[in-house]
Design an enzyme around this catalytic site. Structure first.
Site, mmCIF file in Angstrom:
data_model
loop_
_atom_site.group_PDB
_atom_site.id
_atom_site.type_symbol
_atom_site.label_atom_id
_atom_site.label_comp_id
_atom_site.label_asym_id
_atom_site.label_seq_id
_atom_site.Cartn_x
_atom_site.Cartn_y
_atom_site.Cartn_z
ATOM 1 N N HIS A 26 9.119 59.762 -88.666
ATOM 2 C CA HIS A 26 8.987 59.866 -87.203
ATOM 3 C C HIS A 26 9.316 58.534 -86.560
ATOM 4 O O HIS A 26 9.310 57.482 -87.207
ATOM 5 C CB HIS A 26 7.573 60.316 -86.805
ATOM 6 N N CYS A 27 9.653 58.599 -85.245
ATOM 7 C CA CYS A 27 9.841 57.384 -84.455
ATOM 8 C C CYS A 27 8.766 57.379 -83.379
ATOM 9 O O CYS A 27 7.710 57.989 -83.552
ATOM 10 C CB CYS A 27 11.253 57.347 -83.851
ATOM 11 N N ALA A 28 9.025 56.726 -82.264
ATOM 12 C CA ALA A 28 7.988 56.595 -81.226
ATOM 13 C C ALA A 28 7.632 57.931 -80.586
ATOM 14 O O ALA A 28 6.498 58.136 -80.155
ATOM 15 C CB ALA A 28 8.447 55.614 -80.148
#
Length: 461
Positions: A26-28
């Site tokens: 995942h990212c932000a």
């Protein structure tokens, strides 16, 4: 099972089950799933899952948007339900093999800078606070004059604001070694070699107060304070070299041979070959950016403000990290921030218009939080969850971004830092620019909101 656990279970089923999941990260804002067979994905089912703000397939990944904070919790639940989840290093290897080569390259470039950005954000805030505390207007509140400020206090603030950029090559080389499988500690030392105080300071050479060392009579050698490309290229080659040496050296000699030859070879090549070449290239890129921003009548801001959020869709907007770092390191200011902030705020304005006009409770429940997310600097929920779905709001958001970018460029707004925008970004404009910054954001939001409300969305949709 918790609510987030139930959401994770529904996601796994909707993407084709555990056997169709290759890896998850995942990212932000987005849950990123590497899929074995994308034909098994039920996108309609995913988009109807609670808390999901949009989903799309891009560059070999199925990306599901949740927003900041939420995505971390969903990710934890997903990997809890997938016992065969791969280690993060292997996930990165798989990701780097997926998607178009240009997007893979930009994604890798982004991976290098993501760990560095928090300290640059903090440095930008320190710059803004120092600008605020040293303003005559602020000092007058306490019956003080600029000359009343303690020199030692100013020296301390200089430590806060200058350290990250003075040693930027060490940060870049460290992160590059980590991303490409080398030893980060070797990366740090190699990066520190590039800014060793023995070398002529790059800033003093640029100002004419010092001269480069001429090696072999024709190779100019200086320190590389504030540079990015020399450290990035050195880190990339150095990590590959370290892995190659380690592979061909016996375990008995590895501790002595691998770091010795990696640092010896890379210090020579970095200082005498990579540094001079890529520092010159970096300066050319910086000059081009400054030239674009120097277009008359705010045209540079109009172009950048209108196109930035298009790049967000493709994921290649991370390239701007490099440009912003270079602007800050070389000029002490970042005009890019105000321009792209206008594009971000405008997408929020378009989403707010949809939320205001729609009669659908479901669309309102999605659009209002997405608009708020955009106002905090994260536009993916607004773009993928609302604006692109109805097309015209995204287009009018781009127009609002162009309008705001034009104004930001025209009035010459310059941030003291990077990576925070819209509401949090106000902290980067405390040095007598706050009114202009607020005006730019209001203008961008208003243009996007009015156009979307009048022409971009029917309340029957």
């Amino acid at each position: 099972m918790s609510e987030n656990g139930e959401i994770a279970k529904q996601i796994i089923n909707a993407v084709g089950g555990k056997e169709n999941i290759q890896s998850v990260t995942h990212c932000a804002t987005r849950l990123r799933i590497m899929i074995n067979n994308k034909d098994k994905i039920n996108t309609d089912k995913i988009e109807n899952i609670h808390k999901v703000k949009g989903a799309f397939y891009n560059a070999g990944q199925y990306q599901i948007i949740f927003g900041t904070g939420t995505v971390n919790k969903i990710y934890d639940e997903v990997i809890h339900l997938i016992p065969h989840e791969q280690p993060s290093t292997k996930i990165k290897q798989n990701e780097n093999k997926e998607g178009p080569s240009f997007q893979r390259a930009i994604r890798t470039f982004g991976d290098v800078f993501v760990p560095i950005i928090p300290v640059l954000v903090a440095t930008g805030l320190f710059m803004g606070l120092r600008g605020l505390l040293t303003q005559k207007e602020m000092l007058s509140i306490f019956n003080l004059l600029p000359e009343d400020i303690s020199p030692n206090f100013l020296l301390y603030t200089q430590v806060l604001t200058d350290t990250a950029f003075a040693f930027l090559p060490a940060l870049v080389a460290w992160s590059t070694f980590a991303v490409f499988g080398g030893s980060p500690i070797i990366g740090i030392v190699l990066g520190l070699m590039l800014v060793n105080p023995i070398l002529p300071n790059a800033y003093e050479v640029a100002s004419g107060n010092s001269s480069p060392i001429m090696m072999f009579g024709f190779i100019p050698v200086v320190g590389y304070q504030g540079t990015v490309l020399p450290a990035f290229i050195s880190g990339f080659i150095g990590a590959k070299m370290e892995r190659w040496i380690r592979k061909h050296v016996s375990e008995t000699l590895d501790l002595l041979v691998t770091p010795f030859f990696t640092l010896l070879i890379m210090s020579i090549s970095s200082l005498f070959i990579i540094g001079p070449i890529f520092h010159s290239l970096e300066q050319v890129i910086l000059d081009i950016v400054i030239w674009l921003l120097g277009f008359p009548l705010g045209l540079g801001g109009l172009i950048i403000g209108g196109l930035h959020q298009v790049l967000v869709i493709t994921g290649v907007h991370h390239i701007f990290n490099f440009l912003e770092i270079q602007l800050l390191a070389n000029t002490g200011a970042n005009p890019f921030n105000a321009i792209i902030t206008a594009g971000i705020a405008a997408q929020g304005g378009a989403t707010l218009a949809v939320a205001t006009k729609t009669k659908s409770k479901k669309v309102k429940a999605l659009a209002y939080p997405s608009a708020l997310s955009a106002m905090l600097g994260i536009t993916e929920p607004a773009i993928f969850g609302v604006n692109l779905r109805y097309r015209k709001p995204f287009l009018f958001g781009l127009i609002g971004g162009s309008a705001g970018g034009f104004l930001a460029d025209w009035i010459n707004l310059k941030a003291t830092g990077m990576s925070i925008t819209v509401i949090p970004g106000t902290l980067l404009y405390l040095n007598n620019q706050i009114l202009g910054y607020l005006l730019v954001n209001f203008f961008a939001i208003s243009v996007a909101f009015v156009l979307t409300y009048l022409f971009g969305f029917s309340n029957q949709e």
